[in-house]
Motif scaffolding. Structure first.
Motif, PDB file in Angstrom:
ATOM      1  N   TYR A 135      18.901 -26.312 -57.813  1.00 37.18           N
ATOM      2  CA  TYR A 135      18.764 -27.734 -57.789  1.00 37.18           C
ATOM      3  C   TYR A 135      17.994 -28.516 -58.815  1.00 37.18           C
ATOM      4  O   TYR A 135      17.250 -29.268 -58.137  1.00 37.18           O
ATOM      5  CB  TYR A 135      18.720 -27.856 -56.007  1.00 37.18           C
ATOM      6  N   SER A 136      18.404 -27.951 -60.305  1.00 39.84           N
ATOM      7  CA  SER A 136      17.568 -29.031 -60.715  1.00 39.84           C
ATOM      8  C   SER A 136      17.917 -29.523 -62.060  1.00 39.84           C
ATOM      9  O   SER A 136      19.529 -29.087 -61.899  1.00 39.84           O
ATOM     10  CB  SER A 136      16.606 -27.941 -61.199  1.00 39.84           C
ATOM     11  N   GLY A 137      17.577 -30.824 -62.345  1.00 36.24           N
ATOM     12  CA  GLY A 137      18.419 -31.391 -63.170  1.00 36.24           C
ATOM     13  C   GLY A 137      18.752 -32.036 -62.773  1.00 36.24           C
ATOM     14  O   GLY A 137      18.585 -32.792 -61.843  1.00 36.24           O
ATOM     15  N   THR A 138      20.422 -32.875 -63.786  1.00 36.66           N
ATOM     16  CA  THR A 138      20.595 -34.556 -62.577  1.00 36.66           C
ATOM     17  C   THR A 138      21.440 -34.276 -62.045  1.00 36.66           C
ATOM     18  O   THR A 138      22.327 -32.967 -61.534  1.00 36.66           O
ATOM     19  CB  THR A 138      21.201 -34.758 -64.290  1.00 36.66           C
ATOM     20  N   ARG A 139      21.241 -34.946 -60.824  1.00 37.65           N
ATOM     21  CA  ARG A 139      22.107 -35.068 -58.893  1.00 37.65           C
ATOM     22  C   ARG A 139      23.175 -35.582 -59.385  1.00 37.65           C
ATOM     23  O   ARG A 139      23.437 -36.838 -59.429  1.00 37.65           O
ATOM     24  CB  ARG A 139      21.204 -34.655 -58.007  1.00 37.65           C
ATOM     25  N   PHE A 140      24.491 -35.379 -59.022  1.00 34.21           N
ATOM     26  CA  PHE A 140      25.414 -36.226 -58.667  1.00 34.21           C
ATOM     27  C   PHE A 140      26.384 -35.742 -57.205  1.00 34.21           C
ATOM     28  O   PHE A 140      25.940 -34.346 -56.151  1.00 34.21           O
ATOM     29  CB  PHE A 140      26.859 -35.314 -59.787  1.00 34.21           C
ATOM     30  N   THR A 141      26.312 -36.748 -56.455  1.00 36.35           N
ATOM     31  CA  THR A 141      26.193 -36.629 -54.913  1.00 36.35           C
ATOM     32  C   THR A 141      27.820 -37.153 -54.814  1.00 36.35           C
ATOM     33  O   THR A 141      28.196 -38.266 -54.824  1.00 36.35           O
ATOM     34  CB  THR A 141      25.062 -37.815 -53.836  1.00 36.35           C
ATOM     35  N   VAL A 142      28.220 -36.534 -53.449  1.00 36.95           N
ATOM     36  CA  VAL A 142      30.213 -37.465 -53.210  1.00 36.95           C
ATOM     37  C   VAL A 142      29.321 -36.978 -51.425  1.00 36.95           C
ATOM     38  O   VAL A 142      28.626 -35.400 -50.808  1.00 36.95           O
ATOM     39  CB  VAL A 142      30.836 -35.354 -53.601  1.00 36.95           C
ATOM     40  N   SER A 143      30.348 -37.863 -51.420  1.00 36.61           N
ATOM     41  CA  SER A 143      30.119 -38.437 -49.366  1.00 36.61           C
ATOM     42  C   SER A 143      31.440 -38.617 -49.079  1.00 36.61           C
ATOM     43  O   SER A 143      31.786 -39.954 -50.004  1.00 36.61           O
ATOM     44  CB  SER A 143      29.009 -38.401 -49.026  1.00 36.61           C
ATOM     45  N   VAL A 144      31.774 -38.644 -46.840  1.00 34.27           N
ATOM     46  CA  VAL A 144      32.769 -39.161 -46.952  1.00 34.27           C
ATOM     47  C   VAL A 144      32.094 -40.001 -45.500  1.00 34.27           C
ATOM     48  O   VAL A 144      31.488 -39.643 -44.669  1.00 34.27           O
ATOM     49  CB  VAL A 144      33.936 -38.280 -46.642  1.00 34.27           C
ATOM     50  N   PRO A 145      32.358 -40.871 -45.851  1.00 36.95           N
ATOM     51  CA  PRO A 145      32.420 -41.859 -44.196  1.00 36.95           C
ATOM     52  C   PRO A 145      33.631 -41.576 -43.760  1.00 36.95           C
ATOM     53  O   PRO A 145      33.965 -41.934 -43.601  1.00 36.95           O
ATOM     54  CB  PRO A 145      32.318 -43.532 -45.387  1.00 36.95           C
ATOM     55  N   GLY A 146      32.675 -41.542 -42.164  1.00 38.38           N
ATOM     56  CA  GLY A 146      33.069 -41.161 -41.045  1.00 38.38           C
ATOM     57  C   GLY A 146      34.148 -40.132 -41.075  1.00 38.38           C
ATOM     58  O   GLY A 146      33.595 -39.295 -41.377  1.00 38.38           O
ATOM     59  N   PRO A 147      34.987 -39.924 -40.077  1.00 32.65           N
ATOM     60  CA  PRO A 147      36.476 -39.141 -39.919  1.00 32.65           C
ATOM     61  C   PRO A 147      36.830 -37.931 -41.062  1.00 32.65           C
ATOM     62  O   PRO A 147      37.335 -37.647 -41.263  1.00 32.65           O
ATOM     63  CB  PRO A 147      36.462 -39.104 -39.035  1.00 32.65           C
ATOM     64  N   ASP A 162      15.507 -32.639 -53.367  1.00 32.35           N
ATOM     65  CA  ASP A 162      16.680 -33.116 -54.217  1.00 32.35           C
ATOM     66  C   ASP A 162      17.872 -34.147 -53.240  1.00 32.35           C
ATOM     67  O   ASP A 162      18.515 -34.169 -53.669  1.00 32.35           O
ATOM     68  CB  ASP A 162      16.860 -32.834 -55.124  1.00 32.35           C
ATOM     69  N   CYS A 163      18.639 -33.212 -52.433  1.00 33.12           N
ATOM     70  CA  CYS A 163      19.467 -33.725 -51.510  1.00 33.12           C
ATOM     71  C   CYS A 163      19.306 -34.105 -50.394  1.00 33.12           C
ATOM     72  O   CYS A 163      19.683 -33.895 -48.768  1.00 33.12           O
ATOM     73  CB  CYS A 163      20.611 -32.701 -51.741  1.00 33.12           C
ATOM     74  N   PRO A 164      18.007 -35.456 -50.153  1.00 30.86           N
ATOM     75  CA  PRO A 164      18.202 -35.793 -48.458  1.00 30.86           C
ATOM     76  C   PRO A 164      18.769 -36.776 -47.690  1.00 30.86           C
ATOM     77  O   PRO A 164      18.092 -37.447 -47.121  1.00 30.86           O
ATOM     78  CB  PRO A 164      15.876 -37.034 -49.129  1.00 30.86           C
ATOM     79  N   PHE A 165      20.345 -36.371 -48.375  1.00 33.35           N
ATOM     80  CA  PHE A 165      20.664 -37.580 -47.456  1.00 33.35           C
ATOM     81  C   PHE A 165      21.724 -37.062 -46.804  1.00 33.35           C
ATOM     82  O   PHE A 165      21.196 -35.105 -46.418  1.00 33.35           O
ATOM     83  CB  PHE A 165      21.871 -37.572 -48.697  1.00 33.35           C
TER      84      PHE A 165
END
Length: 128
Positions: free
Chosen positions: A54-66, A39-42
């Motif tokens: 790690y079940s149910g609805t997922r919310f993802t947060v990421s930061v590009p670059g440094p 569920d988190c293949p990023f």
């Protein structure tokens, strides 16, 4: 120096820090880490889940670059919703019980997850 939440949120949205809310796949029969990997293949992303293990609805947060950023979960409708979390980045992230990443952090080490946050309810997340 504390930045106004609207500035941090606007910067996060402009930089593509905040991902989509996506329903999770069924994780029946998988170990916690295997379920998170499904569920988190990023890469370099913090995935928050409404359910434990790690079940149910997922919310993802990421930061590009440094870059690094504090993301308000309250502003995205995710205050008090996360029950498990997984960090695919090599650096530690941090979950906070208060908005704007203030107060004592709940450490989320790199390349690992927390299958059950227990009574801890994050209101914001610091993403390296």
């Amino acid at each position: 120096m504390r930045r106004p939440r609207s500035i941090v949120l606007a910067a996060a949205m402009a930089a593509g820090l905040v991902g989509a809310v996506i329903p999770g796949v069924a994780n029946a029969g998988l170990t916690s880490d295997a379920a998170a990997a499904v569920d988190c293949p990023f890469t370099n992303t913090v995935c928050l889940f409404e359910g434990t293990n790690y079940s149910g609805t997922r919310f993802t947060v990421s930061v590009p670059g440094p870059s690094q950023a504090c993301v308000s979960l309250v502003d995205h409708g995710w205050g008090d919703r996360a029950r498990s979390a997984y960090n695919t980045g090599s650096q530690s992230a941090a979950l906070f019980a208060n908005d704007d990443c203030v107060g004592g952090p709940y450490q989320l080490a790199g390349n690992t997850g927390i299958p059950d946050l227990g009574s801890f309810s994050p209101e914001s997340v610091w993403v390296p």
